[in-house]
Motif scaffolding. Structure first.
Motif, mmCIF file in Angstrom:
data_model
loop_
_atom_site.group_PDB
_atom_site.id
_atom_site.type_symbol
_atom_site.label_atom_id
_atom_site.label_comp_id
_atom_site.label_asym_id
_atom_site.label_seq_id
_atom_site.Cartn_x
_atom_site.Cartn_y
_atom_site.Cartn_z
ATOM 1 N N LEU A 284 26.071 -55.864 61.761
ATOM 2 C CA LEU A 284 26.673 -56.526 61.320
ATOM 3 C C LEU A 284 28.442 -55.466 60.588
ATOM 4 O O LEU A 284 29.090 -56.293 60.349
ATOM 5 C CB LEU A 284 25.879 -57.157 60.159
ATOM 6 C CG LEU A 284 26.541 -58.401 59.502
ATOM 7 C CD1 LEU A 284 27.407 -59.496 60.739
ATOM 8 C CD2 LEU A 284 26.051 -58.905 58.977
ATOM 9 N N SER A 285 27.533 -54.253 59.930
ATOM 10 C CA SER A 285 28.569 -53.764 58.787
ATOM 11 C C SER A 285 29.765 -53.068 59.642
ATOM 12 O O SER A 285 30.559 -53.264 59.680
ATOM 13 C CB SER A 285 28.302 -52.862 57.771
ATOM 14 O OG SER A 285 26.817 -53.988 57.318
ATOM 15 N N TYR A 286 29.426 -52.920 60.860
ATOM 16 C CA TYR A 286 30.322 -52.015 61.860
ATOM 17 C C TYR A 286 31.079 -53.581 62.344
ATOM 18 O O TYR A 286 32.717 -53.076 62.399
ATOM 19 C CB TYR A 286 29.451 -51.767 62.668
ATOM 20 C CG TYR A 286 30.314 -51.068 63.963
ATOM 21 C CD1 TYR A 286 31.270 -49.692 64.015
ATOM 22 C CD2 TYR A 286 30.744 -51.936 65.000
ATOM 23 C CE1 TYR A 286 32.370 -49.761 65.006
ATOM 24 C CE2 TYR A 286 31.630 -51.403 66.449
ATOM 25 C CZ TYR A 286 32.665 -50.168 66.294
ATOM 26 O OH TYR A 286 33.119 -50.023 66.682
ATOM 27 N N ASN A 287 30.751 -54.585 62.811
ATOM 28 C CA ASN A 287 31.418 -55.571 63.158
ATOM 29 C C ASN A 287 32.686 -56.378 62.613
ATOM 30 O O ASN A 287 33.407 -56.467 62.883
ATOM 31 C CB ASN A 287 30.574 -56.411 64.269
ATOM 32 C CG ASN A 287 29.734 -56.154 65.065
ATOM 33 O OD1 ASN A 287 30.200 -55.290 65.734
ATOM 34 N ND2 ASN A 287 28.557 -57.099 65.270
ATOM 35 N N LEU B 47 33.691 -54.704 59.445
ATOM 36 C CA LEU B 47 34.833 -53.592 59.471
ATOM 37 C C LEU B 47 35.694 -53.659 60.897
ATOM 38 O O LEU B 47 37.057 -53.799 59.938
ATOM 39 C CB LEU B 47 34.581 -52.351 59.387
ATOM 40 C CG LEU B 47 35.282 -51.262 59.313
ATOM 41 C CD1 LEU B 47 35.617 -51.563 57.429
ATOM 42 C CD2 LEU B 47 34.349 -49.781 59.421
ATOM 43 N N ALA B 48 35.244 -54.719 61.658
ATOM 44 C CA ALA B 48 36.426 -54.140 62.908
ATOM 45 C C ALA B 48 37.419 -55.466 62.977
ATOM 46 O O ALA B 48 38.286 -55.643 62.523
ATOM 47 C CB ALA B 48 35.503 -54.777 63.941
ATOM 48 N N ILE B 49 36.542 -56.847 61.887
ATOM 49 C CA ILE B 49 37.416 -57.633 62.021
ATOM 50 C C ILE B 49 37.993 -57.391 60.325
ATOM 51 O O ILE B 49 38.915 -58.279 60.683
ATOM 52 C CB ILE B 49 36.283 -58.837 61.259
ATOM 53 C CG1 ILE B 49 35.311 -58.894 62.346
ATOM 54 C CG2 ILE B 49 36.923 -60.803 61.219
ATOM 55 C CD1 ILE B 49 36.026 -59.972 63.797
ATOM 56 N N GLN B 50 37.626 -56.868 59.092
ATOM 57 C CA GLN B 50 37.966 -56.674 58.037
ATOM 58 C C GLN B 50 39.625 -55.595 58.626
ATOM 59 O O GLN B 50 40.413 -56.277 58.499
ATOM 60 C CB GLN B 50 37.762 -55.906 57.047
ATOM 61 C CG GLN B 50 37.170 -56.700 56.057
ATOM 62 C CD GLN B 50 36.138 -55.792 55.340
ATOM 63 O OE1 GLN B 50 35.737 -54.343 55.691
ATOM 64 N NE2 GLN B 50 36.351 -56.001 54.027
ATOM 65 N N GLU B 51 39.828 -55.274 60.127
ATOM 66 C CA GLU B 51 41.189 -54.186 59.994
ATOM 67 C C GLU B 51 42.114 -55.358 60.785
ATOM 68 O O GLU B 51 42.987 -54.824 60.896
ATOM 69 C CB GLU B 51 40.570 -53.192 61.147
ATOM 70 C CG GLU B 51 41.413 -52.339 61.214
ATOM 71 C CD GLU B 51 40.805 -50.733 61.851
ATOM 72 O OE1 GLU B 51 41.970 -50.033 62.784
ATOM 73 O OE2 GLU B 51 39.556 -51.229 62.077
ATOM 74 N N ALA B 52 41.209 -55.830 61.124
ATOM 75 C CA ALA B 52 42.606 -56.929 62.083
ATOM 76 C C ALA B 52 42.942 -58.117 61.302
ATOM 77 O O ALA B 52 43.875 -58.691 61.601
ATOM 78 C CB ALA B 52 41.269 -57.812 63.261
#
Length: 847
Positions: free
Chosen positions: A516-519, A521-526
């Protein structure tokens, strides 16, 4: 009333089936008449009779004069049809046997196949003497209504060489008049087929009116009403043209309608124009173009009323000019919307084809352009009938498309096209019913409530479109992410926009915290990807609440709420996403319950206002007091003001609370003022209060009610309250100051002060926060306090030191020339009654 699409389609199919069946019967009968006519009547016309005519429009002739004219003055109708120079004309037809043919012994009829003629007089002459006369036409009364539909004279005793038939036609506004000579049985069959076809047409029109009226009442779409008007007047006009109205109305009424035939023509054209505008409604159609059409309909309505006074011949050219305008206008409308590729738009275009073809064939048949028979004679009627049927199908398809579009709009965000909350909830139910494990992630963008709206609607929408495109690009690469169904543009999305500031994603399967943290993190970057608007680069942040089913909760109906609660329960020092935990949720529930109890306390006046005096350090006189809120909860006991304000701001109760404080505080202040205590009262305003459009109005109304000088009222705002929305704060503060109220900047020095911005505000007082009052122990705070007091003196504003508890601090403040102080050294906050008693023991301020 709700419309059942399936039943409506079935009803439409039944109507179409009836139409097709009746068409088949009538066409069969009509074709039978044509076949018999080919064998018998056509032979009689070609081989036994001469049909000649002479136009006496300019020089009217009597029967005796016509009978004496030489044959060379007549025109041969078999070679050239009569084509009048104008719509007002008079013409004589002469029918006699050809030379060398045997007399006719069978009964036959002579028909003038144009029921719109005003007057038709048949004369049967034998050896120059009139032996039979018959007068018909839409201005002549006849006991036989068939004479209005099929104007004819029957000859039952055959026809001899010494006999001749003269037909005198006088009319105003009609076209050419085909003459048909056929056997009686053929004429009866033709007449029956004509009546059946007209009856079928009227029946279909009535069915369509009823059907579209039901649709109009159920949906309220003006297209159905305009279409009802169009087909009603089209049906009425065709019934008038074909003489069918004499079967329905009394003679005088039917004759009046026939004499004013252009009224129905023009009104039908108005409804056709309005129907086109309402039916082809698209954003692509410019409002000014629609206005042209509506203005044209009003002009056509004037022409319709003018038909009460002008003849058909006078208005017919005007009518055809109006028809040409409507055709050009509607074609322009269609050109704007054909690119939409919607089926009902194509149906609308298709419905014009049988109308054009039918009218064209009908006109050509009456003027000799195509062979004249039952089908070509009724081509216009059949064309209108086909147009009505096709258009009804177009309306049905349009209704279906609107239902699909309405359903789409209820389940998708209008700006981004993403699925919305209404689309998300069925997906959650589907996953739950399928007993699948999944994780719901609800993401909030804090800047969506303050920063983004300041961009304006157009730029905000552009920002969100680009933002969610970025999110989709990142989400598409994440494993186990749920993919929503394709939209009408065949696009698939992984994101649902739940509200203006929140969106949601679903991960199917058991998801560990690490995954969940990895996913996320990707959403945060987007989300944080820079977006350029008008040359400015904008980046936003996000935080999220997460709930997994069934691991975190089995409340399948409230998963969105639980994720929202998890997000609300996030502490500022936690990571950007928080998993739902039941005990935290209970804390959130308690806060909402407490908010409800706070609302009840406001309504029941269960809150109290305490006064803390503000003392002039030089004279020791009470200069004013600050209002402080107190709530003694029945179960919780004392609830701190900070907690009260926090809950009120969080739940939207703050406006109601502030209004209560202003009303109660000014009521108490008025009592003190009447007792001679003419000092000030300070009321705290929240940052949320500055967004209340009714704040200033409530203040002005309350002050007027209690008759209090505005200069004795001080409104305190914190630095953060003035910097959250600078423009709004500046507007409210300026308005209050212009009305004569004093403004104080509370807790000065505790925030990130923007001195340039503060210098633009019309404030009267600075209040030094209590955290700086350890002056004897902190050189840093000592220096800040001294500089603040000096700053106030230079700005010409008063300075109040809060939290003064010792004589030592008071002495230091006095040395700094601080004018006013408040704190426990002088008095603790007191209830109003206690404050009044305390004041009576103190010396009053002297002006």
């Amino acid at each position: 009333m709700p419309i059942n699409i399936k039943r409506t389609i079935q009803f439409l199919l039944i109507i179409v089936s009836i139409i097709v069946t009746v068409f088949a019967v009538n066409i069969h009968n009509g074709q039978q008449a044509i076949n018999k006519n080919t064998v018998n009547s056509t032979d009689l016309v070609k081989e036994k009779f001469n049909i000649h005519y002479i136009d006496d429009s300019d020089n009217p002739l009597s029967l005796s004069q016509i009978n004496k004219l030489p044959s060379g003055m007549y025109a041969d109708a078999s070679k050239k049809l009569h084509s009048p120079d104008s719509l007002v004309f008079s013409v004589w037809y002469r029918v006699n046997l050809k030379g060398g043919v045997n007399p006719l012994s069978s009964a036959f009829s002579v028909t003038v196949d144009n029921p719109t003629l005003d007057s038709i007089t048949f004369y049967l002459l034998e050896k120059g003497a009139v032996v039979q006369t018959k007068r018909v036409g839409d201005t002549t009364f006849s006991k036989n209504n068939l004479d209005y539909v099929v104007p004819q004279m029957n000859i039952y005793d055959g026809f001899q060489r010494d006999q001749s038939i003269y037909i005198h036609i006088e009319t105003n506004g009609a076209s050419a008049s085909p003459i048909i000579i056929e056997l009686i049985e053929d004429s009866q069959l033709r007449s029956s087929a004509q009546l059946m076809l007209i009856g079928c047409f009227i029946g279909v029109v009535l069915i369509m009116i009823i059907y579209n009226y039901i649709m109009f009442k159920g949906i309220g779409d003006p297209s159905y009403f305009n279409y009802i008007g169009y087909i009603a007047f089209a049906g009425f006009t065709i019934s008038l043209i074909n003489g069918f109205s004499f079967y329905v109305f009394p003679f005088e009424v039917a004759r009046w309608f026939n004499n004013h035939l252009m009224i129905t023509h023009f009104i039908g054209l108005i409804f056709a124009l309005k129907f086109a505008i309402s039916f082809l409604r698209f954003d692509k159609i410019k409002p000014w173009f629609v206005n042209i059409g509506m203005m044209a309909s009003k002009v056509i309505l004037v022409f319709a009323f003018s038909a009460l006074y002008f003849t058909e011949a006078t208005l017919t050219p005007v009518y055809f000019a109006a028809v040409l305008f409507v055709y050009v206008y509607v074609i322009s409308l269609m050109s704007m919307v054909l690119s939409s590729r919607l089926m009902w738009v194509r149906y609308y275009l298709l419905s014009w084809l049988p109308l054009f073809v039918g009218v064209g064939i009908g006109i050509a048949a009456f003027n000799g352009g195509v062979p004249y028979n039952f089908l070509t004679r009724n081509a216009a009627l059949l064309g209108v009938l086909a147009e009505i049927c096709i258009m009804s199908i177009a309306l049905m398809d349009r209704f279906r498309a609107n239902e699909v579009d309405r359903d789409y709009r209820t389940k998708h965000d209008p700006v981004t096209g993403l699925p919305n909350k209404a689309a998300l909830e069925p997906v959650i139910k589907k996953l739950v019913s399928g007993k699948k494990s999944f994780t719901l992630v609800l993401v909030e963008i804090p800047e969506a409530n303050n920063l983004i709206p300041s961009l304006g609607v157009e730029l905000s929408n552009q920002f969100y479109i680009e933002l969610f495109n970025n999110i989709e690009n990142y989400a598409d690469g994440l494993t186990s992410i749920y993919e929503f169904e394709q939209n009408i543009e065949n696009k698939t999305y992984h994101t649902a926009r739940v509200s203006n500031s929140c969106f949601a994603l679903i991960f199917v399967g058991d998801l560990s915290d690490e995954a969940l943290s990895y996913n996320f993190l990707a959403i945060q970057e987007a989300v944080s990807t820079l977006i350029t608007l008008n040359g400015a680069a904008i980046s936003v942040s996000c935080n999220a609440g997460v709930v997994s089913y069934p691991n975190d909760s089995l409340e399948k109906e409230n998963l969105i709420t639980l994720a929202f609660q998890a997000m609300l329960g996030r502490n500022k020092n936690e990571q950007c996403w928080v998993r739902y935990e039941q005990h935290k949720s209970e804390n959130v529930k308690k806060r909402f319950e407490l908010a409800g109890e706070l609302q009840t306390a406001i309504d029941n006046d269960d809150l109290e206002l305490f006064h803390q005096p503000q003392i002039n350090l030089k004279t020791g006189v009470v200069q004013g007091s600050e209002l402080l809120l107190r709530w003694n909860h029945s179960d919780l006991g004392y609830v701190s003001p900070e907690r009260i304000i926090d809950i009120a701001e969080e739940t939207g109760t703050i406006h109601h609370l502030t209004e209560w404080v202003i009303t109660q505080g000014l009521s108490q202040h008025a009592k003190l003022y009447r007792l001679g205590f003419e000092h000030t009262i300070s009321i705290n305003l929240s940052s949320k209060d500055l967004t209340d459009n009714g704040l200033i109005a409530h203040i002005l109304t309350t002050v007027a009610e209690y008759v209090i000088p505005p200069k004795t009222i001080v409104f305190e705002l914190t630095e953060s309250a003035t910097t959250n929305d600078p423009e709004m704060a500046k507007s409210v503060i300026t308005e209050l100051h212009q009305q004569g109220y004093k403004i104080a900047i509370d807790d000065f020095g505790t925030g990130y002060s923007n001195l340039d911005y503060l210098s633009q505000l019309p404030f009267d007082m600075l209040k030094i926060d209590r955290s700086f009052m350890n002056l004897a122990m902190s050189k840093r705070n000592n220096m800040i306090t001294e500089m603040t007091i000096a700053l106030g003196r230079r700005l010409g504003v008063s300075v109040v030191a809060e939290g003064v508890e010792t004589h030592e601090v008071a002495e230091i403040l006095n040395n700094f020339y601080c004018p006013v102080a408040q704190g426990y050294l002088y008095a603790k906050p007191m209830a109003f009654i206690d404050y009044m008693r305390w004041l009576q023991k103190k010396p009053k301020q002297h002006e």
